[in-house]
Scaffold this motif. Structure first.
Motif, PDB file in Angstrom:
ATOM      1  N   ARG A 172       1.525  -8.732  10.817  1.00  0.00           N
ATOM      2  CA  ARG A 172       0.937  -8.246   9.572  1.00  0.00           C
ATOM      3  C   ARG A 172       1.595  -6.958   9.150  1.00  0.00           C
ATOM      4  N   ALA A 223       0.384  -3.699   6.827  1.00  0.00           N
ATOM      5  CA  ALA A 223      -0.953  -3.236   6.438  1.00  0.00           C
ATOM      6  C   ALA A 223      -0.929  -1.930   5.648  1.00  0.00           C
ATOM      7  N   SER A 266      -1.980   0.851   2.749  1.00  0.00           N
ATOM      8  CA  SER A 266      -3.145   1.201   1.929  1.00  0.00           C
ATOM      9  C   SER A 266      -2.685   1.186   0.477  1.00  0.00           C
ATOM     10  N   ARG A 305      -2.039  -7.290   4.735  1.00  0.00           N
ATOM     11  CA  ARG A 305      -3.408  -6.780   4.832  1.00  0.00           C
ATOM     12  C   ARG A 305      -3.494  -5.501   4.011  1.00  0.00           C
ATOM     13  N   TYR A 321      -9.729   4.143   9.332  1.00  0.00           N
ATOM     14  CA  TYR A 321      -8.728   3.109   9.594  1.00  0.00           C
ATOM     15  C   TYR A 321      -8.879   2.389  10.954  1.00  0.00           C
TER      16      TYR A 321
END
Ligand code: GLU
Length: 446
Positions: free
Chosen positions: A7, A9, A11, A41, A185
């Protein structure tokens, strides 16, 4: 290796920069090579700073690089999973409520530092009795929740750094959930990695300490610990860390600047690796060059100037079939002969428009010696023209005028292209064609 599930990831609180591209690509290429899956993600638990616009921008920037995720998930839609994990951790005594305000913590931290002690959370909240907690809650305080770390050394075999360890005795118990019930997180990342069956977590080395903490949380939740790899970080050429604020190193900035995605991808992946930095034509080929175990352990410098050189080399070697859709969209598809004639002179794809104007549009010739050009015009061969026409013609002009070398070629180049540098005229001449060539030799815009 059984098919990996990886993945990326980010923000959605900014656009992706070249350092994020490195993480995304290392994951994506690993999955691509091993027939695995790549999950995007979106770590949007920070509802204030996360925006839909940035989320869309991330998807767009990845697509530009050629990365299309198999699945996309958003943490903001998965809170129920995190709540369940919280309940389990509380039930097993690994998550405890704390009531200190940020100011109280800061004061305590300063006191510790003044006494020469490490600023580690002292677990005061763990000692609160039920009555004390009730009193604090009656004052209107809401708890934040800390994970009770085991004070032991956590070890793992890192895909990049080899045998690694972090002594958790020197860490503060991490806050997993804030007073208002929102998540930081650390926990959502673990819960998602377990829920989505992530087999390999490949991320920047700024996450090494998180990994030790997260391994403890995974073990507490009874999950299977994935393989971890922490790649070296990219810095700017002057050694600064990359940040979302440096707009020009954003993927959008690089794309708007006219760079090829494969030039960006080649540098993002190969810089600071065991491979020489070079332009690689496809993601599949690049996937074959990724070797996490041979990445450098030092920060890698990302040099924008190098990117331009890679971009040029990529274009110089690009076959017509690859360039064709881009040429069409630039309105400059002159077929393979045109592409082969001009590609060696391009730094950016958009430069092709200028040469298309020289070949098919109108230019104003530069005339330095009208008599010489008139003589040359009179010696122009009849069509059909091919790659040998230039030599035949200039041999005749040389014989007639006695001009040779630069004195022969430069006035012709300036008249035919309006420029004093550019692609081989032998290749351009048949593309420009006799009518335009004749007009330009007369000094006419054509
Ligand atoms: N959202 C985190 C970051 O961007 C993800 C880190 C991870 O890969 O676990 O740093």
């Amino acid at each position: 290796m059984s098919a990996p599930v990886v993945r990326f990831a980010p923000s959605p609180t900014g656009r992706l920069h070249i350092g994020n591209a490195r993480t995304a690509l290392l994951n994506f290429l690993l999955a691509r090579r091993e027939g695995g899956r790549f999950i995007l993600r979106l770590d949007d638990t920070d509802l204030v700073r996360s925006t839909q616009e940035f989320a869309d921008g991330i998807v767009e920037d990845l697509a530009w690089l050629g990365i299309v995720p198999d699945i996309t998930v958003r943490q903001s839609e998965r809170t129920a999973l995190y709540d369940t994990a919280v309940e389990r951790l509380i039930a097993m005594g690994r998550l405890y409520p704390c009531y200190e305000t940020a100011e109280e913590l800061e004061r305590r931290r300063k006191r510790q530092l003044a006494r020469g002690l490490p600023p580690v959370y002292d677990r005061a909240a763990l000692k609160l009795t039920a009555e004390e907690r009730a009193r604090l809650e009656a004052e209107g305080r809401r708890p934040h929740w800390r994970f009770l770390l085991e004070h032991r050394v956590v070890r793992w075999h890192d895909l990049v750094r080899g045998d690694s360890h972090v002594d958790c005795a020197s860490l503060s118990d991490p806050v997993l959930r804030r007073e208002d019930g929102t998540y930081l997180y650390t926990l959502p990342s673990v819960v998602d990695d377990l829920d989505l069956g992530i087999t390999h977590v490949v991320r920047g080395e700024d996450h090494v300490t998180n990994t030790a903490v997260q391994i403890q949380i995974i073990e507490a939740l009874g999950g299977a610990v994935p393989a971890f790899g922490h790649h070296n970080l990219l810095t700017t050429a002057s050694g600064e860390g990359l940040s979302k604020r440096l707009g020009h190193l954003s993927l959008k900035g690089l794309r708007d600047g006219g760079l090829e995605p494969m030039a960006v991808a080649s540098l993002a992946v190969l810089v600071g690796s065991a491979e020489a930095v070079r332009p690689v034509a496809s993601l599949d080929e690049l996937a074959g060059l990724v070797d996490l175990g041979r990445l450098s352990h030092a920060p890698a410098k990302f040099d924008e100037a190098e990117l331009e050189g890679l971009n040029a080399r990529l274009l110089h070697a690009m076959p017509y079939e690859t360039a064709k859709p881009r040429l069409v969209s630039l309105g400059a598809d002159g077929g393979p002969a045109f592409w082969d004639a001009v590609r060696g002179n391009l730094v950016r794809m958009a430069d092709v428009a200028m040469w298309w104007t020289v070949v098919a549009g109108e230019i104003t010739p530069v005339v330095t010696d009208a008599d010489f050009l008139a003589k040359a015009r009179a010696l122009l061969p009849e069509e059909p023209w091919d790659g040998s026409t230039w030599k035949r013609w200039t041999d005749a002009v040389k014989a007639e005028t006695g001009a040779k070398g630069r004195a022969l070629f430069m006035p012709l180049r300036q008249a035919l292209t309006g420029l004093d540098h550019g692609p081989e005229l032998a290749a351009l001449l048949p593309l420009i064609g006799r009518a335009k060539v004749a007009a330009r030799l007369e000094g006419r815009t054509a």
